[in-house]
Write a protein that holds these residues in place. Structure first.
Motif, short mmCIF file in Angstrom:
data_model
loop_
_atom_site.label_atom_id
_atom_site.label_comp_id
_atom_site.label_asym_id
_atom_site.label_seq_id
_atom_site.Cartn_x
_atom_site.Cartn_y
_atom_site.Cartn_z
N UNK A 55 55.18 98.60 42.82
CA UNK A 55 55.16 99.92 43.44
C UNK A 55 55.36 99.85 44.94
N UNK A 56 55.09 98.69 45.54
CA UNK A 56 55.28 98.55 46.98
C UNK A 56 56.75 98.39 47.35
N UNK A 57 57.63 98.35 46.33
CA UNK A 57 59.06 98.21 46.59
C UNK A 57 59.55 96.77 46.53
N UNK A 58 58.68 95.85 46.19
CA UNK A 58 59.04 94.43 46.12
C UNK A 58 59.72 94.15 44.79
N UNK A 59 60.95 93.65 44.83
CA UNK A 59 61.73 93.33 43.63
C UNK A 59 62.14 91.87 43.71
N UNK A 60 61.85 91.12 42.65
CA UNK A 60 62.13 89.69 42.66
C UNK A 60 62.21 89.20 41.22
N UNK A 61 62.90 88.09 41.04
CA UNK A 61 62.95 87.44 39.73
C UNK A 61 61.54 87.09 39.28
N UNK B 42 56.06 92.31 29.83
CA UNK B 42 56.18 91.49 28.63
C UNK B 42 57.07 90.29 28.93
N UNK B 43 57.19 89.38 27.96
CA UNK B 43 58.02 88.19 28.15
C UNK B 43 59.49 88.55 28.30
N UNK B 44 59.90 89.66 27.71
CA UNK B 44 61.31 90.06 27.79
C UNK B 44 61.67 90.63 29.15
N UNK B 45 60.68 91.03 29.94
CA UNK B 45 60.95 91.58 31.27
C UNK B 45 61.11 90.42 32.25
N UNK B 46 62.31 90.25 32.77
CA UNK B 46 62.63 89.09 33.60
C UNK B 46 62.66 89.41 35.08
N UNK B 47 62.42 90.67 35.45
CA UNK B 47 62.44 91.07 36.87
C UNK B 47 61.11 91.70 37.24
N UNK B 48 60.56 91.24 38.35
CA UNK B 48 59.30 91.80 38.85
C UNK B 48 59.60 92.97 39.78
N UNK B 49 59.06 94.14 39.43
CA UNK B 49 59.22 95.35 40.25
C UNK B 49 57.84 95.93 40.52
#
Length: 405
Positions: free
Chosen positions: A350-356, A341-348
């Motif tokens: 399943x491959x373990x990639x975490x980024x803004x 959603x728009x409120x979710x500001x962090x991309x997570x």
């Protein structure tokens, strides 16, 4: 075609003559529009002929004071609105098709165009004289641009613009502006937003200045003064006009601040890269959301994009508009769709990639642009792997598809 602008300095009675010229121009445009609505005009030439009739009319003798080419320019404006309406109908544009509307003579708005006659520049190019029937006379020109670099034959039009803080002359010069730029080898993708004006594919964020939000308190106070001094159904006082003028000047200042920031930011982006990718957003549809309309308008995404495209042509930098579909949902590392959603500001992922979230979208925008334009050669780009480490890659096009999967 480039446009230089200078402020006109004259006396009060001269400004009144300019007001009469602008008011006459509005009348010519509205009369041409009515002539078309009555079914008498089929093309632009019919409106031009009608301008000649208006100039010689005994009923509207003051219309003949306006220069003949200025009358034609106003008829061209009317036909431009008509043709745009027909084009939208043929293309079956959704929603309103933009039916031509009659213009009002507003105190702080309006303009009139002269072509190659009706005006005369001084030898030093620091003053201009209007020679049509209104006899506005000579005005001093104040600006940062020097007209001595161009021949008089290159000046195709002179537009007199009325704003809240005075009158301006815009010179439309027939000149192709191009500038040389040393290739940097950089490519960048931009994801515009509200918290930040944009986030690029390297993770750099540029803050949104929010000029309107910062000036809202002053604007509300000035608007309150205007409302208090308004007299319904009675002639307005001079205090009302003064309060209205102050409010208009404040709005003009906010507009100029927003434009100045967009110009400088776009120029910096273009000069630092050889390819710039951005989202092809339909801002007109997005502002229909009443919860975000003011913030979107204050961010000036359309203004920023226009200047990106303009400076791209000037400096020879490729600018690519990418469709915004799934740029925020797709994972830039593995390509999987991660709904948020728009409120979710962090991309997570399943491959373990975490980024803004915005950084991830900017990378997706750049990758889509490179596929579109068929990028060749080598380039350097910041990249974050699945473990969260920042790396600087320098790879060939053939290897790039393997890295991004």
């Amino acid at each position: 075609m480039i446009v230089y602008e200078g402020k006109l300095k004259g006396k009060k009675h001269q400004y009144e003559r300019l007001d009469e010229a602008i008011r006459t121009g509005v009348f010519i445009r509205n009369a041409c529009l009515r002539y078309w609505e009555d079914g008498h005009a089929k093309n632009r030439n019919d409106l031009s002929k009608y301008c000649t009739i208006l100039g010689k009319s005994k009923e509207w003798t003051w219309a003949g004071k306006l220069n003949s080419q200025a009358r034609q320019a106003m008829s061209e404006r009317a036909w431009a609105a008509i043709s745009r309406f027909f084009d939208n109908c043929k293309k079956q544009v959704k929603g309103k098709k933009g039916y031509p509307k009659y213009k009002k003579n507003r105190a702080n708005h309006g303009s009139v165009e002269y072509k190659t006659s009706g005006w005369k520049l001084s030898e030093t190019r620091d003053s201009i004289t209007f020679t049509d029937g209104f006899q506005a006379g000579e005005f001093k020109l104040y600006g940062t641009r020097d007209l001595n670099y161009y021949q008089l034959e290159q000046i195709k039009r002179v537009r007199v613009v009325r704003r809240a803080d005075g009158y301006y002359a815009q010179f439309c010069i027939d000149h192709d502006r191009t500038q040389k730029k040393i290739p940097t080898g950089n490519t960048v993708g931009l994801d515009v937003g509200l918290n930040h004006l944009y986030t690029d594919s390297r993770g750099v964020k540029v803050d949104n200045p929010r000029f309107l939000r910062k000036s809202e308190k002053q604007l509300k106070r000035l608007q309150k003064r205007v409302s208090k001094k308004f007299r319904n159904g009675k002639p307005q006082s001079n205090n009302y006009k003064k309060a209205k003028q102050k409010l208009a000047k404040k709005h003009l200042k906010v507009t100029r601040q927003r434009k100045d920031f967009a110009v400088k930011t776009a120029l910096c982006v273009i000069q630092s890269n050889d390819l710039v990718a951005y989202e092809d957003l339909q801002v007109r549809n997005m502002v229909k959301n009443h919860h975000l309309a003011k913030s979107i308008s204050d961010a000036a995404w359309s203004e920023f994009r226009r200047w990106l495209e303009y400076f791209g042509k000037v400096f020879g930098v490729a600018t690519v508009a990418v469709k915004p579909h799934y740029t925020s949902q797709n994972c830039s590392n593995c390509g999987c769709i991660v709904k948020k959603s728009l409120s979710t500001r962090t991309h997570k992922c399943l491959c373990g990639f975490v980024l803004d979230r915005d950084w991830n979208a900017a990378i997706n925008i750049l990758m889509e642009a490179l596929r579109t334009v068929g990028h060749t050669g080598t380039f350097q780009e910041y990249w974050i792997n699945a473990s969260g480490q920042l790396a600087l890659l320098s790879i060939d096009e053939s290897q790039y598809s393997k890295v991004i999967g």
